[in-house]
Design a protein around this motif. Structure first.
Motif, PDB file in Angstrom:
ATOM      1  N   LEU A 197      85.982  22.602  48.367  1.00  0.00           N
ATOM      2  CA  LEU A 197      85.271  21.279  48.140  1.00  0.00           C
ATOM      3  C   LEU A 197      84.234  20.734  48.424  1.00  0.00           C
ATOM      4  O   LEU A 197      83.784  19.878  49.147  1.00  0.00           O
ATOM      5  CB  LEU A 197      86.406  19.944  48.158  1.00  0.00           C
ATOM      6  N   PRO A 198      83.012  21.248  47.479  1.00  0.00           N
ATOM      7  CA  PRO A 198      81.755  20.815  47.956  1.00  0.00           C
ATOM      8  C   PRO A 198      81.187  19.527  47.678  1.00  0.00           C
ATOM      9  O   PRO A 198      80.412  18.448  48.128  1.00  0.00           O
ATOM     10  CB  PRO A 198      80.628  21.553  47.375  1.00  0.00           C
ATOM     11  N   GLY A 199      82.408  18.898  46.237  1.00  0.00           N
ATOM     12  CA  GLY A 199      82.291  17.493  46.464  1.00  0.00           C
ATOM     13  C   GLY A 199      82.070  17.826  44.512  1.00  0.00           C
ATOM     14  O   GLY A 199      82.024  18.346  44.119  1.00  0.00           O
ATOM     15  N   SER A 200      82.023  16.504  44.244  1.00  0.00           N
ATOM     16  CA  SER A 200      82.112  16.341  42.749  1.00  0.00           C
ATOM     17  C   SER A 200      80.436  15.417  41.996  1.00  0.00           C
ATOM     18  O   SER A 200      79.905  16.286  40.912  1.00  0.00           O
ATOM     19  CB  SER A 200      83.109  14.991  42.210  1.00  0.00           C
ATOM     20  N   ARG A 201      80.147  15.462  42.146  1.00  0.00           N
ATOM     21  CA  ARG A 201      78.613  14.960  42.512  1.00  0.00           C
ATOM     22  C   ARG A 201      77.169  16.690  42.570  1.00  0.00           C
ATOM     23  O   ARG A 201      77.619  17.667  43.276  1.00  0.00           O
ATOM     24  CB  ARG A 201      77.822  14.428  42.526  1.00  0.00           C
ATOM     25  N   ARG A 202      76.395  16.782  41.474  1.00  0.00           N
ATOM     26  CA  ARG A 202      75.904  17.696  41.365  1.00  0.00           C
ATOM     27  C   ARG A 202      74.788  17.307  42.645  1.00  0.00           C
ATOM     28  O   ARG A 202      74.429  18.519  43.685  1.00  0.00           O
ATOM     29  CB  ARG A 202      74.677  18.117  40.411  1.00  0.00           C
ATOM     30  N   SER A 203      74.732  17.094  43.199  1.00  0.00           N
ATOM     31  CA  SER A 203      73.628  16.481  44.349  1.00  0.00           C
ATOM     32  C   SER A 203      74.714  17.360  45.762  1.00  0.00           C
ATOM     33  O   SER A 203      73.737  17.853  46.852  1.00  0.00           O
ATOM     34  CB  SER A 203      72.973  15.213  45.059  1.00  0.00           C
ATOM     35  N   GLU A 204      75.586  16.531  45.689  1.00  0.00           N
ATOM     36  CA  GLU A 204      76.527  16.793  46.853  1.00  0.00           C
ATOM     37  C   GLU A 204      76.606  18.557  47.307  1.00  0.00           C
ATOM     38  O   GLU A 204      76.378  18.937  47.910  1.00  0.00           O
ATOM     39  CB  GLU A 204      77.901  16.530  46.751  1.00  0.00           C
ATOM     40  N   VAL A 205      77.094  19.154  45.763  1.00  0.00           N
ATOM     41  CA  VAL A 205      77.343  20.818  45.485  1.00  0.00           C
ATOM     42  C   VAL A 205      76.026  21.193  45.776  1.00  0.00           C
ATOM     43  O   VAL A 205      76.267  22.104  46.082  1.00  0.00           O
ATOM     44  CB  VAL A 205      77.215  20.954  43.826  1.00  0.00           C
ATOM     45  N   LEU A 206      74.198  20.335  45.723  1.00  0.00           N
ATOM     46  CA  LEU A 206      73.420  21.509  45.780  1.00  0.00           C
ATOM     47  C   LEU A 206      73.348  21.361  47.495  1.00  0.00           C
ATOM     48  O   LEU A 206      72.599  22.431  48.122  1.00  0.00           O
ATOM     49  CB  LEU A 206      72.056  20.222  45.176  1.00  0.00           C
TER      50      LEU A 206
END
Length: 383
Positions: A197-206
């Motif tokens: 679960l890297p996160g729900s925001r694009r910046s978090e997934v990056l």
């Protein structure tokens, strides 16, 4: 105030989460006293619950300095409109839901006009700028908090406070059994399963996507039959994941859409710090908490934020029930090591599940009903 007759309450909520929380409160109040009229800054859920929208809540749903500046005109217009409404038709009560940058300013206006203010979802004064609690106490008549450790902060400052429980409990539906979740996600029933679960925001997934995908590659070398599920929150996140998967190829990889099903299907999970750690705890899946920022932001955070733990699940527990890998420690080798410990040791998983059951119990029951009783108490006092 509104005077004799029908009671009126102004409710101001920003973002989808505030809309859901306020909607639950409105339904519970109107279920007890249907004649209470609600109006304010409302989203679809609040409107469906019976709140008249003076302004749509998405006009306050902005994040980050650049977005605030871009929408400053809209925010200013909403504030002036609400201020005028408070003066021209004072309600019996103002209920502010989260959105502290906007709502604390509005609470100050209401206080000067003699309108009682109940605040629902405390600003994170327990984490940074703790001295704000005294300013809040001068303009807020009652604080309703959603974490048990928040009550002490307000009690010490002499601010009336009630722990109503956490609205997350109401938002999460009945959690499916592991076998059901695996069948729905088409994951083998007997294989080891890890949720990423890297996160729900694009910046978090990056930022966290490469760490988790590489950790999955390493873990796959040790556990060749392991399957990995990663929930994708929307097309923007999906595009980032597509790009990352050209570089990383974790074995037995499943892209899914629902984070709760992913957590329910898993034996353990690696979760970026945030609300998702509490969601995973409620599901009961052993987890590792990850926290990684840019070097400059992390340097500032270390000096401003004063908490014993990073993960919300550990803050609620009051101790570390999920390992935390912070900044430089949030790297693929360490993540793989911690997840591997869960996969290799059923007893460790069982201990973690017992600890998480305790966290789930701490989050309370029926927070909207408890919040409604606080609000009705103030309305009746003004009547």
């Amino acid at each position: 105030m509104a005077g004799a007759g029908r009671r009126r309450v102004m409710v101001v909520a920003g973002e989808a989460s505030g809309d859901r929380i306020a909607a639950g409160l409105i339904r519970e109040v109107r279920g007890r006293e249907p004649e209470v009229h609600f109006e304010g800054v409302a989203g679809p859920a609040m409107e469906a619950a019976g709140c008249r929208a003076l302004f749509p809540s998405d006009q306050l749903a902005v994040v980050g300095m650049t977005e605030v500046l871009r929408h400053f005109g809209d925010i200013r217009r909403v504030f002036k409109g609400l201020k005028a409404r408070l003066k021209e038709a004072p309600p019996d009560l103002l209920v502010c839901v989260d959105a502290p940058d906007f709502n604390l300013r509005l609470a100050k206006v209401a206080h000067k006009l003699g309108i009682p203010v109940v605040y629902y979802v405390s600003p994170q004064v327990w984490a940074w700028r703790r001295g704000r609690v005294h300013k809040i106490g001068r303009i807020v008549d009652h604080m309703m908090v959603i974490f048990p450790f928040e009550t002490e902060v307000y009690e010490q400052a002499g601010v009336p406070v009630t722990y109503v429980g956490n609205p997350l409990i109401e938002r999460i539906p009945a959690v499916p059994e592991q076998a059901q979740a695996r069948a729905a996600l088409e994951v083998p029933g007997e294989a080891p399963v890890v949720a990423l679960l890297p996160g729900s925001r694009r910046s978090e997934v990056l930022r966290m996507g490469p760490v988790l995908l590489r950790a999955a590659e390493l873990l796959g070398e040790r556990f060749p039959d392991a399957h990995f599920v990663l929930p994708v929150a929307g097309p923007a996140v999906g595009e980032v994941l597509d790009e990352l998967l050209t570089e990383y190829q974790p074995p037995n990889f499943h892209r899914v859409t629902d984070s709760l099903s992913a957590a329910a299907a898993a034996d353990c999970a690696a979760v970026t710090s945030g609300t998702a750690t509490l969601e995973t705890a409620v599901v009961g899946t052993p987890l590792v908490v990850l926290y990684k920022l840019s070097p400059v932001t992390f340097w500032l955070a270390q000096r401003l934020i004063k908490v014993p733990h990073i993960g919300m699940v550990n803050l609620v527990a009051g101790r570390e029930v999920a390992p935390e890998l912070i900044q430089d420690d949030a790297e693929p080798g360490r993540v793989s090591e911690e997840l591997g410990r869960y996969l290799a040791d059923p007893a460790a998983r069982e201990r973690a599940r017992r600890d998480l059951a305790g966290v789930r119990a701490t989050l309370g029951e029926n927070p909207s009903a408890r919040a409604a009783e606080v609000v009705l108490g103030h309305i009746r006092r003004e009547g």
